[in-house]
Design a protein around this motif. Structure first.
Motif, PDB file in Angstrom:
ATOM      1  N   GLY A 165       0.831  -1.201   0.000  1.00 23.80           N
ATOM      2  CA  GLY A 165       0.000   0.000   0.000  1.00 23.80           C
ATOM      3  C   GLY A 165       0.862   1.246   0.000  1.00 23.80           C
ATOM      4  O   GLY A 165       2.097   1.180  -0.062  1.00 23.80           O
ATOM      5  N   ASP A 166       0.213   2.398   0.071  1.00 25.87           N
ATOM      6  CA  ASP A 166       0.908   3.683   0.051  1.00 25.87           C
ATOM      7  C   ASP A 166       1.216   4.137   1.474  1.00 25.87           C
ATOM      8  O   ASP A 166       0.358   4.073   2.357  1.00 25.87           O
ATOM      9  CB  ASP A 166       0.055   4.742  -0.645  1.00 25.87           C
ATOM     10  N   TYR A 167       2.435   4.613   1.662  1.00 25.23           N
ATOM     11  CA  TYR A 167       2.822   5.150   2.964  1.00 25.23           C
ATOM     12  C   TYR A 167       2.828   6.674   2.878  1.00 25.23           C
ATOM     13  O   TYR A 167       3.236   7.239   1.863  1.00 25.23           O
ATOM     14  CB  TYR A 167       4.212   4.647   3.367  1.00 25.23           C
ATOM     15  N   PRO A 168       2.381   7.379   3.934  1.00 24.45           N
ATOM     16  CA  PRO A 168       2.339   8.847   3.884  1.00 24.45           C
ATOM     17  C   PRO A 168       3.706   9.445   3.576  1.00 24.45           C
ATOM     18  O   PRO A 168       4.731   8.994   4.099  1.00 24.45           O
ATOM     19  CB  PRO A 168       1.873   9.229   5.295  1.00 24.45           C
ATOM     20  N   PRO A 177       0.586  -2.377   4.731  1.00 22.06           N
ATOM     21  CA  PRO A 177      -0.208  -1.879   5.861  1.00 22.06           C
ATOM     22  C   PRO A 177      -0.811  -3.022   6.677  1.00 22.06           C
ATOM     23  O   PRO A 177      -1.315  -4.000   6.121  1.00 22.06           O
ATOM     24  CB  PRO A 177      -1.308  -1.049   5.185  1.00 22.06           C
ATOM     25  N   PHE A 178      -0.751  -2.859   7.991  1.00 15.80           N
ATOM     26  CA  PHE A 178      -1.385  -3.792   8.918  1.00 15.80           C
ATOM     27  C   PHE A 178      -2.745  -3.223   9.285  1.00 15.80           C
ATOM     28  O   PHE A 178      -2.849  -2.052   9.666  1.00 15.80           O
ATOM     29  CB  PHE A 178      -0.517  -3.951  10.163  1.00 15.80           C
ATOM     30  N   PRO A 179      -3.818  -3.997   9.179  1.00 15.11           N
ATOM     31  CA  PRO A 179      -5.156  -3.447   9.420  1.00 15.11           C
ATOM     32  C   PRO A 179      -5.298  -2.889  10.834  1.00 15.11           C
ATOM     33  O   PRO A 179      -4.760  -3.462  11.791  1.00 15.11           O
ATOM     34  CB  PRO A 179      -6.079  -4.658   9.219  1.00 15.11           C
ATOM     35  N   PRO A 180      -6.025  -1.790  10.988  1.00 20.53           N
ATOM     36  CA  PRO A 180      -6.321  -1.290  12.337  1.00 20.53           C
ATOM     37  C   PRO A 180      -7.212  -2.275  13.083  1.00 20.53           C
ATOM     38  O   PRO A 180      -7.843  -3.153  12.480  1.00 20.53           O
ATOM     39  CB  PRO A 180      -7.035   0.038  12.075  1.00 20.53           C
ATOM     40  N   VAL A 181      -7.276  -2.114  14.394  1.00 23.15           N
ATOM     41  CA  VAL A 181      -7.971  -3.086  15.240  1.00 23.15           C
ATOM     42  C   VAL A 181      -9.432  -3.241  14.846  1.00 23.15           C
ATOM     43  O   VAL A 181      -9.966  -4.358  14.828  1.00 23.15           O
ATOM     44  CB  VAL A 181      -7.845  -2.687  16.725  1.00 23.15           C
TER      45      VAL A 181
END
Length: 263
Positions: free
Chosen positions: A111-114, A236-240
Motif C-alpha cells: 500500500g501507500d505510505y504517507p 499496511p497492517f489493518p487497524p484493530v
C-alpha cells in the motif's frame, strides 16, 4: 492431479521454498506441520514463480517439487537458507502472509505510505536478514535508507522490518505511560528512547541485539516494510476495528495465543 508450483520467501527462518500448496495452506503447514504436532509462528512472502536467478538453483524445482507417490502435493522443497533476501530482487516480491501459532493466515498487500508525518520516536523489529530490535529517531522511510546505506559501518543490502507501538513513549519517553506495553525490560527501552529524545548523536539505539521471541502481532503499529536503497515497499497492517470486523478468526487466534503465552 496437476498442482501449481509456488515460490515463497520465509523469514522463520530465512529461506527460499518451492511448494505445491497455495499461500493459506502453506502458512498452515509452516505453523502446525503436516500432522499438527508442532506449533509456531510463520511470516513469509509469495515470490513471482517466473523469477529467474543465477544464484538460486531454480531449475531443480521441476525435478524436486513433484507430488508424492500417493498423489499428495509436495509441501516444501528448500532451495536456499543462506543470503536469501539479498539475492531476491524487490520486484519479485508479492503479498506478505502472517501466520499464527495454530495456522490462521492473514494476507497483506502493498500500500501507500504517507509522504510526511509528524516527528515521533519509533521502535522497529527487524525480521530479516537479522532480528535486532531498534529504537530510532528516523521514520520508516529514513530508517530503510539508513540501514541499507553501505557507507555506514553496519548495513544490509535489503531489509524487512515492522514498526511496533510505543504509545505515550513515542511523544515523550520521560513522562509517557508504559504500563500497557507488553515488552520485556521496559525500563531499558525507556532509557534508549530517552537517550534519543535528549539528543543522542546517532539516530538509532539497539534495544535488543537478537530478538529470538515471536512477534506479538498486537504490537504492530502500522505495518511491515521491505526495501533497499532504491525501493521502499509498505505492507499496511489493518487497524484493530478492521481486524475485529473483517479478520476476526485470525485476530482472535493471534490474541488468544499471545495472551496465553504470557500466563
Amino acid at each position: 492431479m496437476d498442482y501449481k508450483r509456488h515460490l515463497y520467501f520465509s523469514m522463520t527462518p530465512e529461506s527460499l521454498i518451492s511448494s505445491m500448496l497455495p499461500p493459506e495452506e502453506f502458512g498452515h503447514y509452516l505453523a502446525v506441520g503436516a500432522n499438527k504436532r508442532t506449533r509456531g509462528q510463520a511470516l513469509f512472502f509469495e515470490i513471482d514463480p517466473n523469477f529467474q536467478s543465477d544464484y538460486f538453483d531454480l531449475a531443480s524445482i521441476e525435478r524436486r517439487c513433484v507430488p508424492h507417490v500417493d498423489g499428495q502435493p509436495k509441501r516444501s522443497v528448500y532451495l536456499s537458507t543462506y543470503r536469501v533476501l539479498e539475492n531476491l530482487p524487490i520486484e519479485v516480491f508479492s503479498n506478505l502472509y502472517l501466520t499464527t501459532y495454530d495456522g490462521k493466515v492473514l494476507e497483506l498487500q502493498p500500500g501507500d505510505y504517507p509522504e510526511e508525518e509528524p516527528f515521533t520516536l519509533h521502535l522497529y523489529q527487524e525480521l530479516s536478514p537479522v532480528p535486532p530490535r531498534v529504537a530510532s529517531k528516523l521514520n520508516p522511510r529514513q530508517f530503510m535508507n539508513y540501514v541499507t546505506d553501505q557507507r555506514n559501518p553496519v548495513s544490509f543490502p535489503k531489509v524487512v522490518f515492522a514498526e511496533l507501538i510505543l504509545n505515550g513513549l513515542a511523544e515523550n519517553p520521560i513522562t509517557g505511560m508504559s504500563n500497557n506495553l507488553p515488552y520485556q525490560n521496559i525500563n531499558h527501552l525507556r532509557d534508549c528512547l530517552i537517550g534519543l529524545y535528549s539528543g543522542y548523536e546517532k539516530p538509532n539505539k539497539t534495544v535488543e541485539r537478537f530478538y529470538y521471541g515471536d512477534l506479538l502481532y498486537r504490537t504492530v503499529k502500522n505495518g511491515f516494510f521491505l526495501g533497499d536503497q532504491d525501493h521502499f515497499v509498505y505492507y499496511p497492517f489493518p487497524p484493530v476495528d478492521q481486524l475485529q470486523k473483517l479478520y476476526y478468526p485470525w485476530w482472535r487466534s493471534a490474541l488468544n495465543l499471545e495472551f496465553n503465552e504470557k500466563k
